[in-house]
Scaffold this motif. Structure first.
Motif, mmCIF file in Angstrom:
data_model
loop_
_atom_site.group_PDB
_atom_site.id
_atom_site.type_symbol
_atom_site.label_atom_id
_atom_site.label_comp_id
_atom_site.label_asym_id
_atom_site.label_seq_id
_atom_site.Cartn_x
_atom_site.Cartn_y
_atom_site.Cartn_z
ATOM 1 N N ASN A 127 -47.665 -24.773 75.941
ATOM 2 C CA ASN A 127 -48.312 -23.869 76.950
ATOM 3 C C ASN A 127 -47.385 -22.516 77.025
ATOM 4 O O ASN A 127 -48.064 -21.558 77.053
ATOM 5 C CB ASN A 127 -47.859 -24.617 78.493
ATOM 6 C CG ASN A 127 -48.369 -23.859 79.581
ATOM 7 O OD1 ASN A 127 -49.490 -23.379 79.549
ATOM 8 N ND2 ASN A 127 -47.704 -23.471 80.259
ATOM 9 N N GLY A 128 -46.139 -22.551 76.803
ATOM 10 C CA GLY A 128 -45.444 -21.395 76.717
ATOM 11 C C GLY A 128 -45.699 -20.735 75.462
ATOM 12 O O GLY A 128 -45.691 -19.442 75.486
ATOM 13 N N GLN A 129 -45.901 -21.374 74.327
ATOM 14 C CA GLN A 129 -46.291 -20.711 72.867
ATOM 15 C C GLN A 129 -47.621 -20.156 73.386
ATOM 16 O O GLN A 129 -47.814 -19.117 72.756
ATOM 17 C CB GLN A 129 -46.261 -21.697 71.871
ATOM 18 C CG GLN A 129 -44.954 -22.350 71.544
ATOM 19 C CD GLN A 129 -44.829 -23.417 70.688
ATOM 20 O OE1 GLN A 129 -45.601 -24.391 70.769
ATOM 21 N NE2 GLN A 129 -44.176 -23.291 69.341
ATOM 22 N N PHE A 189 -45.464 -28.555 77.500
ATOM 23 C CA PHE A 189 -44.927 -27.658 78.212
ATOM 24 C C PHE A 189 -44.521 -26.598 77.055
ATOM 25 O O PHE A 189 -44.658 -25.303 77.409
ATOM 26 C CB PHE A 189 -43.625 -27.996 79.002
ATOM 27 C CG PHE A 189 -43.959 -29.038 80.036
ATOM 28 C CD1 PHE A 189 -45.255 -28.985 80.812
ATOM 29 C CD2 PHE A 189 -42.937 -29.934 80.469
ATOM 30 C CE1 PHE A 189 -45.483 -29.935 81.860
ATOM 31 C CE2 PHE A 189 -43.229 -30.931 81.704
ATOM 32 C CZ PHE A 189 -44.254 -30.595 82.112
ATOM 33 N N ARG A 190 -44.112 -27.014 76.040
ATOM 34 C CA ARG A 190 -43.551 -25.947 74.860
ATOM 35 C C ARG A 190 -44.956 -25.470 74.293
ATOM 36 O O ARG A 190 -44.967 -24.188 74.176
ATOM 37 C CB ARG A 190 -42.902 -26.802 73.716
ATOM 38 C CG ARG A 190 -42.588 -25.676 72.725
ATOM 39 C CD ARG A 190 -41.613 -26.296 71.512
ATOM 40 N NE ARG A 190 -41.633 -25.732 70.384
ATOM 41 C CZ ARG A 190 -40.792 -24.520 70.094
ATOM 42 N NH1 ARG A 190 -40.031 -24.161 71.242
ATOM 43 N NH2 ARG A 190 -40.918 -24.139 68.988
ATOM 44 N N LEU A 217 -49.055 -19.127 75.988
ATOM 45 C CA LEU A 217 -49.195 -18.032 76.873
ATOM 46 C C LEU A 217 -48.664 -16.702 76.183
ATOM 47 O O LEU A 217 -49.108 -15.741 76.268
ATOM 48 C CB LEU A 217 -48.119 -18.326 78.119
ATOM 49 C CG LEU A 217 -48.802 -19.183 79.132
ATOM 50 C CD1 LEU A 217 -48.100 -19.668 80.325
ATOM 51 C CD2 LEU A 217 -50.294 -18.538 79.766
ATOM 52 N N ALA A 218 -47.390 -16.725 75.336
ATOM 53 C CA ALA A 218 -46.792 -15.806 74.595
ATOM 54 C C ALA A 218 -47.769 -15.099 73.742
ATOM 55 O O ALA A 218 -48.029 -14.074 73.635
ATOM 56 C CB ALA A 218 -45.585 -16.134 73.916
ATOM 57 N N GLU A 274 -50.794 -13.293 75.623
ATOM 58 C CA GLU A 274 -50.408 -12.093 76.040
ATOM 59 C C GLU A 274 -50.574 -11.246 74.844
ATOM 60 O O GLU A 274 -50.727 -9.785 75.015
ATOM 61 C CB GLU A 274 -48.886 -12.236 76.596
ATOM 62 C CG GLU A 274 -48.614 -12.961 77.951
ATOM 63 C CD GLU A 274 -49.241 -12.250 79.018
ATOM 64 O OE1 GLU A 274 -49.793 -11.029 78.971
ATOM 65 O OE2 GLU A 274 -49.522 -13.010 80.093
#
Length: 153
Positions: free
Chosen positions: A20-22, A17-18, A24-25, A28
């Motif tokens: 994935n967030g990293q 999950f972490r 995605l950031a 972007e």
């Protein structure tokens, strides 16, 4: 440190999950100068090798068909992709990148290459990077197997 499978699963899920967030950031940031979002880049990237139906893109990426459909419609509206006839299925059109869509994805290449080199160095070299990829692919395949076994029982 506990070696119980349930603890390992929890730590793995939290780590993914972490990650994935990293991802995605950073995606972007990489996509923005090309006029894309991470989601647009993800869907365009899936159809660069060959046009695919929305359901096929969703299956490959492990996301819902509805999310892919929303992004695909936006990409078509923006002129970055087009819908083409699908010889295998009359109603499920194929999504294909336009030349403008391909050019946008290619504008990301220099930043993408730089990030890859930085990650490889941070991980300890090409062999360590490849091992990381293999472990993640193994984890994904194992989850696919668990999901299939659940459907079959």
């Amino acid at each position: 440190m506990s070696h119980e499978p349930q603890d390992a699963l929890s730590r793995t899920a939290l780590g993914v999950f972490r990650l994935n967030g990293q991802f995605l950031a950073v995606s972007e940031k990489l996509a923005e100068p090309a006029g894309l979002t991470a989601a647009w880049w993800q869907v365009l990237g899936a159809v660069l090798p060959e046009p695919l139906p929305v359901a096929g893109i969703a299956r490959v990426m492990g996301i819902t068909r509805q999310s892919v459909q929303r992004v695909a419609d936006l990409l078509v509206r923006e002129g970055l992709a087009s819908y083409e006839p699908n010889p295998a299925h009359r109603r499920a059109k194929l999504l294909a990148p336009t030349e403008e869509g391909r050019a946008a994805v290619h504008r990301i290449d220099p930043g993408h290459a730089e990030l890859a080199a930085l990650l490889q160095r941070e991980l300890g070299g090409p062999e360590a990077f490849e091992e990381t990829v293999r472990v993640l692919e193994r984890l994904s395949a194992a989850l696919d197997g668990v999901e299939r076994a659940g459907r079959d029982s």
